[in-house]
Design a protein around this motif. Sequence first.
Motif, PDB file in Angstrom:
ATOM      1  N   LYS A  45       0.840  -1.207   0.000  1.00 47.61           N
ATOM      2  CA  LYS A  45       0.000   0.000   0.000  1.00 47.61           C
ATOM      3  C   LYS A  45       0.870   1.250   0.000  1.00 47.61           C
ATOM      4  N   MET A  46       1.944   1.218   0.824  1.00 50.94           N
ATOM      5  CA  MET A  46       2.862   2.354   0.862  1.00 50.94           C
ATOM      6  C   MET A  46       3.530   2.573  -0.491  1.00 50.94           C
ATOM      7  N   MET A  47       3.938   1.461  -1.129  1.00 52.50           N
ATOM      8  CA  MET A  47       4.562   1.577  -2.442  1.00 52.50           C
ATOM      9  C   MET A  47       3.586   2.144  -3.460  1.00 52.50           C
ATOM     10  N   THR A  48       2.332   1.695  -3.376  1.00 49.74           N
ATOM     11  CA  THR A  48       1.315   2.196  -4.306  1.00 49.74           C
ATOM     12  C   THR A  48       1.102   3.699  -4.109  1.00 49.74           C
ATOM     13  N   ASN A  49       1.029   4.125  -2.835  1.00 49.02           N
ATOM     14  CA  ASN A  49       0.834   5.552  -2.534  1.00 49.02           C
ATOM     15  C   ASN A  49       2.035   6.368  -3.003  1.00 49.02           C
ATOM     16  N   ARG A  50       3.243   5.825  -2.762  1.00 50.28           N
ATOM     17  CA  ARG A  50       4.433   6.542  -3.191  1.00 50.28           C
ATOM     18  C   ARG A  50       4.483   6.686  -4.708  1.00 50.28           C
ATOM     19  N   ASN A  51       4.122   5.601  -5.409  1.00 51.97           N
ATOM     20  CA  ASN A  51       4.098   5.661  -6.875  1.00 51.97           C
ATOM     21  C   ASN A  51       3.072   6.683  -7.369  1.00 51.97           C
ATOM     22  N   ARG A  52       1.920   6.723  -6.646  1.00 52.30           N
ATOM     23  CA  ARG A  52       0.891   7.682  -7.045  1.00 52.30           C
ATOM     24  C   ARG A  52       1.385   9.122  -6.833  1.00 52.30           C
TER      25      ARG A  52
END
Length: 251
Positions: A45-52
Amino acid sequence: MKPKTILAAIIFLSGSSQVLAAPATVYDAANNQKSLEQRVAELEKMMTNRNRVQADLQLQLQQLQDEVSQVRGFTDEQSYKLEKVLQRQRELYQEIENRVSQVYEQTKSDIAATAIPTVGEQAVSSNLSENEAYDRAVALIMKDKRYDAAIPEFQSFLQQFPESVYIPNAHYWLGQLQSIKSKPAEAIKHFTIVVEQFPDSNKRPDAMLKLGTLAANAGDKAKATQLFNALIKEYPSTTAAKLATERLSKL
């Protein structure tokens, strides 16, 4: 109790405790597995948020670059247009200079042939408003080419409107007219008034250019150099300064 009986009881109890402990090990492993999955999910989830966030920042950066590119293009376009305006201004200025030089070369008989304003015309001029009087005097130069007639008009204007905002302009035009009539001393007098008494006038750089030109024509290269250099230093972006630079190079 017999010893054999006691030993059997101990072995039985030990086996029972091992059987009871086994389920606890499975439960802990399940909890650990669940905790690991949660951590992995949180990391994803953190990686997804960072990518976003990175994607959003990249988009904003691209938008800023586009805006900067548009502003740069607009600035370049305006700079080009300004340069064209300044070039046209220099051309017009040079054209006026050429016309003045042509008139300067005319014989005195040609100059005398221009009409002189009558007393009636002067009386009418004295009753005009400040703007009308100034416009009428300028029109005698720019429109009618009646240079002799313009001199008393400007002299009358100076007497009638001593506090006018057009006073430095009137002195400048009188300097021009006296140059045309081959009276450099009179021309210098009027141009000097503009330079020394009206530091905020937009005619001051032009008057400095005229004084430098008159000095050069009289063979006073030192005076001409001093005036041209002062003009270039004080008004570096003006058309008069550019012309002063050209004339300075020819001294």
